[in-house]
Write a protein that holds these residues in place. Structure first.
Motif, short mmCIF file in Angstrom:
data_model
loop_
_atom_site.label_atom_id
_atom_site.label_comp_id
_atom_site.label_asym_id
_atom_site.label_seq_id
_atom_site.Cartn_x
_atom_site.Cartn_y
_atom_site.Cartn_z
N LEU A 10 52.03 33.39 33.84
CA LEU A 10 52.30 33.47 35.30
C LEU A 10 51.44 34.72 35.89
CD1 LEU A 10 53.53 31.85 37.71
CD2 LEU A 10 55.47 33.37 37.58
N ILE A 11 51.65 35.71 35.62
CA ILE A 11 51.26 36.93 36.11
C ILE A 11 49.78 36.99 35.69
CG2 ILE A 11 51.59 39.45 36.20
CD1 ILE A 11 53.72 38.01 37.63
N MET A 12 49.36 36.78 34.45
CA MET A 12 48.42 37.10 33.90
C MET A 12 47.04 36.29 34.30
SD MET A 12 48.11 40.03 32.44
CE MET A 12 46.62 40.35 31.46
N PRO A 13 47.39 35.01 34.38
CA PRO A 13 46.47 34.12 34.89
C PRO A 13 46.02 34.43 36.59
CG PRO A 13 48.02 32.86 33.77
CD PRO A 13 48.84 34.30 33.87
N ILE A 14 47.31 34.86 37.33
CA ILE A 14 47.04 35.31 38.64
C ILE A 14 46.12 36.36 38.59
CG2 ILE A 14 48.12 36.16 40.75
CD1 ILE A 14 50.55 34.51 39.85
N ILE A 15 46.26 37.37 37.81
CA ILE A 15 45.35 38.61 37.65
C ILE A 15 44.08 38.26 37.26
CG2 ILE A 15 44.94 40.73 36.74
CD1 ILE A 15 47.33 40.89 38.39
N THR A 16 43.67 37.35 36.34
CA THR A 16 42.76 36.83 36.14
C THR A 16 41.76 36.20 37.15
OG1 THR A 16 43.42 35.03 34.73
CG2 THR A 16 42.83 36.92 33.42
N LEU A 17 42.45 35.21 37.76
CA LEU A 17 42.11 34.66 39.17
C LEU A 17 41.53 35.48 40.08
CD1 LEU A 17 44.38 31.47 39.16
CD2 LEU A 17 41.87 31.32 38.61
N MET A 18 42.20 36.54 40.39
CA MET A 18 41.81 37.42 41.42
C MET A 18 40.66 38.29 40.84
SD MET A 18 45.79 38.42 42.55
CE MET A 18 45.30 40.08 42.79
N SER A 19 40.57 38.62 39.50
CA SER A 19 39.55 39.36 39.32
C SER A 19 38.13 38.86 39.04
CB SER A 19 39.82 39.92 37.83
OG SER A 19 39.81 39.04 36.87
N GLY A 20 38.41 37.39 39.06
CA GLY A 20 37.08 36.65 39.03
C GLY A 20 36.57 36.15 37.38
N PHE A 21 37.18 36.66 36.41
CA PHE A 21 36.94 36.60 35.08
C PHE A 21 37.88 35.55 34.65
CE2 PHE A 21 36.18 41.14 35.84
CZ PHE A 21 34.81 41.26 35.50
N GLU A 22 37.27 34.65 33.64
CA GLU A 22 38.15 33.46 33.01
C GLU A 22 39.22 34.03 32.09
OE1 GLU A 22 37.29 30.07 29.95
OE2 GLU A 22 35.72 30.35 31.43
N LYS A 23 39.12 35.30 31.37
CA LYS A 23 39.99 35.98 30.69
C LYS A 23 39.55 37.31 30.54
CE LYS A 23 41.82 34.44 26.85
NZ LYS A 23 42.08 33.82 25.52
N LEU A 24 40.63 38.26 31.03
CA LEU A 24 40.32 39.60 31.07
C LEU A 24 39.97 40.08 29.50
CD1 LEU A 24 42.90 41.40 33.15
CD2 LEU A 24 40.46 41.30 33.57
#
Length: 98
Positions: free
Chosen positions: A40-54
């Motif tokens: 839940l949290i990490m996918p939101i972070i990756t969407l906000m950062s613009g990367f597919e996966k950090l």
């Protein structure tokens, strides 16, 4: 009192059983918190950062994305655990006052 007698007394007090239950519950709780953070949290972070996966971020041979992802994962797990403990302590205080 011999060491064997002391050990028998220690086990009979329930400390070992309580510790075993706490370890099992902690392990089960860890999977819930990890899932909350990872799914839940990490996918939101990756969407906000613009990367597919950090964790895919690299600079040459250095995979710094994994360090960033692990650090964020740790921070979010700590925040979730802290929040849950805060709520449990509040509930305990409310129960004591009644």
């Amino acid at each position: 009192m011999s060491i064997l007698q002391e050990f028998k007394t220690f086990i009979q007090k329930g400390n070992v059983a309580e510790l075993a239950i706490a370890v099992v519950m902690g392990t089960a709780f860890q999977s819930v918190v990890q899932s909350f953070v990872n799914d839940l949290i990490m996918p939101i972070i990756t969407l906000m950062s613009g990367f597919e996966k950090l964790s895919d971020l690299k600079a040459g041979p250095f995979n710094y994305g994994k360090i960033i992802a692990a650090t964020l994962n740790f921070l979010f797990v700590a925040i979730v655990a802290f929040s849950i403990i805060k709520v449990l302590n509040k509930l305990k205080d409310v129960k004591k006052s009644n």
